[in-house]
Design a protein around this motif. Structure first.
Motif, PDB file in Angstrom:
ATOM      1  N   CYS A  53      14.160  -7.505 -21.707  1.00  0.00           N
ATOM      2  CA  CYS A  53      14.056  -8.827 -22.342  1.00  0.00           C
ATOM      3  C   CYS A  53      13.681  -8.739 -23.818  1.00  0.00           C
ATOM      4  O   CYS A  53      13.703  -9.750 -24.515  1.00  0.00           O
ATOM      5  N   LEU A  54      13.352  -7.557 -24.314  1.00  0.00           N
ATOM      6  CA  LEU A  54      13.066  -7.410 -25.731  1.00  0.00           C
ATOM      7  C   LEU A  54      14.315  -7.580 -26.587  1.00  0.00           C
ATOM      8  O   LEU A  54      14.215  -7.927 -27.764  1.00  0.00           O
ATOM      9  N   THR A  55      15.470  -7.313 -26.016  1.00  0.00           N
ATOM     10  CA  THR A  55      16.714  -7.492 -26.751  1.00  0.00           C
ATOM     11  C   THR A  55      17.410  -8.755 -26.260  1.00  0.00           C
ATOM     12  O   THR A  55      17.265  -9.161 -25.112  1.00  0.00           O
ATOM     13  N   LEU A  56      18.164  -9.359 -27.124  1.00  0.00           N
ATOM     14  CA  LEU A  56      18.871 -10.585 -26.768  1.00  0.00           C
ATOM     15  C   LEU A  56      19.942 -10.312 -25.717  1.00  0.00           C
ATOM     16  O   LEU A  56      20.118 -11.089 -24.773  1.00  0.00           O
ATOM     17  N   ILE A  57      20.620  -9.201 -25.841  1.00  0.00           N
ATOM     18  CA  ILE A  57      21.684  -8.860 -24.895  1.00  0.00           C
ATOM     19  C   ILE A  57      21.114  -8.491 -23.526  1.00  0.00           C
ATOM     20  O   ILE A  57      21.737  -8.735 -22.501  1.00  0.00           O
ATOM     21  N   GLY A  58      19.915  -7.949 -23.491  1.00  0.00           N
ATOM     22  CA  GLY A  58      19.339  -7.486 -22.243  1.00  0.00           C
ATOM     23  C   GLY A  58      18.639  -8.558 -21.424  1.00  0.00           C
ATOM     24  O   GLY A  58      18.214  -8.289 -20.302  1.00  0.00           O
ATOM     25  N   ILE A  59      18.522  -9.783 -21.943  1.00  0.00           N
ATOM     26  CA  ILE A  59      17.780 -10.827 -21.230  1.00  0.00           C
ATOM     27  C   ILE A  59      18.355 -11.124 -19.845  1.00  0.00           C
ATOM     28  O   ILE A  59      17.598 -11.186 -18.875  1.00  0.00           O
ATOM     29  N   PRO A  60      19.661 -11.293 -19.666  1.00  0.00           N
ATOM     30  CA  PRO A  60      20.157 -11.541 -18.304  1.00  0.00           C
ATOM     31  C   PRO A  60      19.849 -10.392 -17.338  1.00  0.00           C
ATOM     32  O   PRO A  60      19.527 -10.621 -16.172  1.00  0.00           O
ATOM     33  N   PHE A  61      19.901  -9.166 -17.844  1.00  0.00           N
ATOM     34  CA  PHE A  61      19.597  -8.016 -17.002  1.00  0.00           C
ATOM     35  C   PHE A  61      18.100  -7.937 -16.712  1.00  0.00           C
ATOM     36  O   PHE A  61      17.687  -7.550 -15.622  1.00  0.00           O
ATOM     37  N   GLY A  62      17.276  -8.308 -17.675  1.00  0.00           N
ATOM     38  CA  GLY A  62      15.835  -8.347 -17.459  1.00  0.00           C
ATOM     39  C   GLY A  62      15.448  -9.372 -16.412  1.00  0.00           C
ATOM     40  O   GLY A  62      14.566  -9.131 -15.593  1.00  0.00           O
ATOM     41  N   LEU A  63      16.123 -10.521 -16.416  1.00  0.00           N
ATOM     42  CA  LEU A  63      15.845 -11.540 -15.404  1.00  0.00           C
ATOM     43  C   LEU A  63      16.206 -11.043 -14.011  1.00  0.00           C
ATOM     44  O   LEU A  63      15.514 -11.357 -13.035  1.00  0.00           O
ATOM     45  N   GLN A  64      17.262 -10.255 -13.903  1.00  0.00           N
ATOM     46  CA  GLN A  64      17.617  -9.688 -12.604  1.00  0.00           C
ATOM     47  C   GLN A  64      16.581  -8.657 -12.164  1.00  0.00           C
ATOM     48  O   GLN A  64      16.288  -8.533 -10.976  1.00  0.00           O
ATOM     49  N   CYS A  65      16.016  -7.930 -13.122  1.00  0.00           N
ATOM     50  CA  CYS A  65      14.939  -6.989 -12.778  1.00  0.00           C
ATOM     51  C   CYS A  65      13.720  -7.733 -12.261  1.00  0.00           C
ATOM     52  O   CYS A  65      13.044  -7.264 -11.336  1.00  0.00           O
TER      53      CYS A  65
ATOM     54  N   VAL B 120       0.826  -1.212   0.000  1.00  0.00           N
ATOM     55  CA  VAL B 120       0.000   0.000   0.000  1.00  0.00           C
ATOM     56  C   VAL B 120       0.861   1.263   0.000  1.00  0.00           C
ATOM     57  O   VAL B 120       0.530   2.254  -0.652  1.00  0.00           O
ATOM     58  N   LEU B 121       1.982   1.218   0.693  1.00  0.00           N
ATOM     59  CA  LEU B 121       2.822   2.408   0.850  1.00  0.00           C
ATOM     60  C   LEU B 121       3.876   2.575  -0.249  1.00  0.00           C
ATOM     61  O   LEU B 121       4.821   3.327  -0.084  1.00  0.00           O
ATOM     62  N   GLY B 122       3.715   1.881  -1.369  1.00  0.00           N
ATOM     63  CA  GLY B 122       4.608   2.126  -2.496  1.00  0.00           C
ATOM     64  C   GLY B 122       5.346   0.913  -3.012  1.00  0.00           C
ATOM     65  O   GLY B 122       5.991   0.989  -4.056  1.00  0.00           O
ATOM     66  N   GLY B 123       5.263  -0.199  -2.329  1.00  0.00           N
ATOM     67  CA  GLY B 123       5.968  -1.389  -2.779  1.00  0.00           C
ATOM     68  C   GLY B 123       5.444  -1.929  -4.098  1.00  0.00           C
ATOM     69  O   GLY B 123       6.198  -2.433  -4.930  1.00  0.00           O
ATOM     70  N   LEU B 124       4.129  -1.801  -4.314  1.00  0.00           N
ATOM     71  CA  LEU B 124       3.539  -2.268  -5.557  1.00  0.00           C
ATOM     72  C   LEU B 124       4.061  -1.449  -6.737  1.00  0.00           C
ATOM     73  O   LEU B 124       4.369  -2.001  -7.799  1.00  0.00           O
ATOM     74  N   LEU B 125       4.194  -0.155  -6.549  1.00  0.00           N
ATOM     75  CA  LEU B 125       4.722   0.710  -7.611  1.00  0.00           C
ATOM     76  C   LEU B 125       6.165   0.350  -7.942  1.00  0.00           C
ATOM     77  O   LEU B 125       6.541   0.269  -9.114  1.00  0.00           O
ATOM     78  N   VAL B 126       6.975   0.113  -6.919  1.00  0.00           N
ATOM     79  CA  VAL B 126       8.378  -0.268  -7.137  1.00  0.00           C
ATOM     80  C   VAL B 126       8.450  -1.593  -7.878  1.00  0.00           C
ATOM     81  O   VAL B 126       9.232  -1.752  -8.830  1.00  0.00           O
ATOM     82  N   ALA B 127       7.621  -2.558  -7.489  1.00  0.00           N
ATOM     83  CA  ALA B 127       7.629  -3.870  -8.152  1.00  0.00           C
ATOM     84  C   ALA B 127       7.190  -3.751  -9.612  1.00  0.00           C
ATOM     85  O   ALA B 127       7.778  -4.396 -10.489  1.00  0.00           O
ATOM     86  N   LEU B 128       6.187  -2.926  -9.873  1.00  0.00           N
ATOM     87  CA  LEU B 128       5.748  -2.732 -11.261  1.00  0.00           C
ATOM     88  C   LEU B 128       6.825  -2.061 -12.104  1.00  0.00           C
ATOM     89  O   LEU B 128       7.003  -2.397 -13.284  1.00  0.00           O
ATOM     90  N   GLU B 129       7.555  -1.119 -11.515  1.00  0.00           N
ATOM     91  CA  GLU B 129       8.646  -0.469 -12.243  1.00  0.00           C
ATOM     92  C   GLU B 129       9.743  -1.465 -12.594  1.00  0.00           C
ATOM     93  O   GLU B 129      10.259  -1.463 -13.722  1.00  0.00           O
ATOM     94  N   TYR B 130      10.110  -2.328 -11.635  1.00  0.00           N
ATOM     95  CA  TYR B 130      11.115  -3.348 -11.917  1.00  0.00           C
ATOM     96  C   TYR B 130      10.620  -4.321 -12.979  1.00  0.00           C
ATOM     97  O   TYR B 130      11.372  -4.735 -13.864  1.00  0.00           O
ATOM     98  N   ALA B 131       9.345  -4.723 -12.914  1.00  0.00           N
ATOM     99  CA  ALA B 131       8.797  -5.666 -13.890  1.00  0.00           C
ATOM    100  C   ALA B 131       8.754  -5.047 -15.286  1.00  0.00           C
ATOM    101  O   ALA B 131       9.092  -5.713 -16.273  1.00  0.00           O
ATOM    102  N   LEU B 132       8.387  -3.774 -15.374  1.00  0.00           N
ATOM    103  CA  LEU B 132       8.364  -3.102 -16.674  1.00  0.00           C
ATOM    104  C   LEU B 132       9.779  -2.985 -17.247  1.00  0.00           C
ATOM    105  O   LEU B 132       9.988  -3.229 -18.442  1.00  0.00           O
TER     106      LEU B 132
END
Length: 125
Positions: A29-41, A11-23
């Motif tokens: 993950c749209l790029t082949l090089i960015g997939i490992p970094f996307g998985l960390q996100c 309620v106090l902002g964790g959902l927003l932070v999680a959505l930002e990381y997921a986005l």
């Protein structure tokens, strides 16, 4: 207590932070090089969604120097700024006694946001 902490966190902002990381993970993950970094996100998004009752621990050293190289690249491309954001949020939360548990969760996220490769999220018993 974990359930209450996680609900207040969301309620106090964790959902927003999680959505930002997921986005960010989806965009990376749209790029082949960015997939490992996307998985960390996605790993950061999971921890940002439910931080109470989870901890971060180092994986066995099977990843070797690849994890080090990826952490350096992550650090140079934005990991520092993400970690500083969590540190600033931790300082704001730590002003009151009620906010100290939330400050500790931001510090946990800052540690993982600084160098995410070579760490895993573990559920506490």
């Amino acid at each position: 207590m974990r359930l209450l902490g996680n609900l207040l966190w969301l309620v106090l902002g964790g959902l927003l932070v999680a959505l930002e990381y997921a986005l960010a993970g989806l965009l990376l993950c749209l790029t082949l090089i960015g997939i490992p970094f996307g998985l960390q996100c996605f790993k950061l998004a999971l921890l940002a969604l439910f931080p109470f009752g989870h901890t971060v621990r180092e994986k066995p050293p099977a990843t070797g120097c690849l994890a080090l190289a990826m952490n350096v690249l992550w650090l140079l491309l934005g990991g520092v700024w993400i970690a500083l954001t969590h540190l600033a949020a931790a300082l704001v939360c730590a002003i009151t006694i009620i906010g100290i548990p939330f400050a500790l969760q931001h510090l946990k996220l800052a540690r993982l946001a600084l160098t995410p490769f070579g760490y895993e999220i573990v559920r506490l018993p």
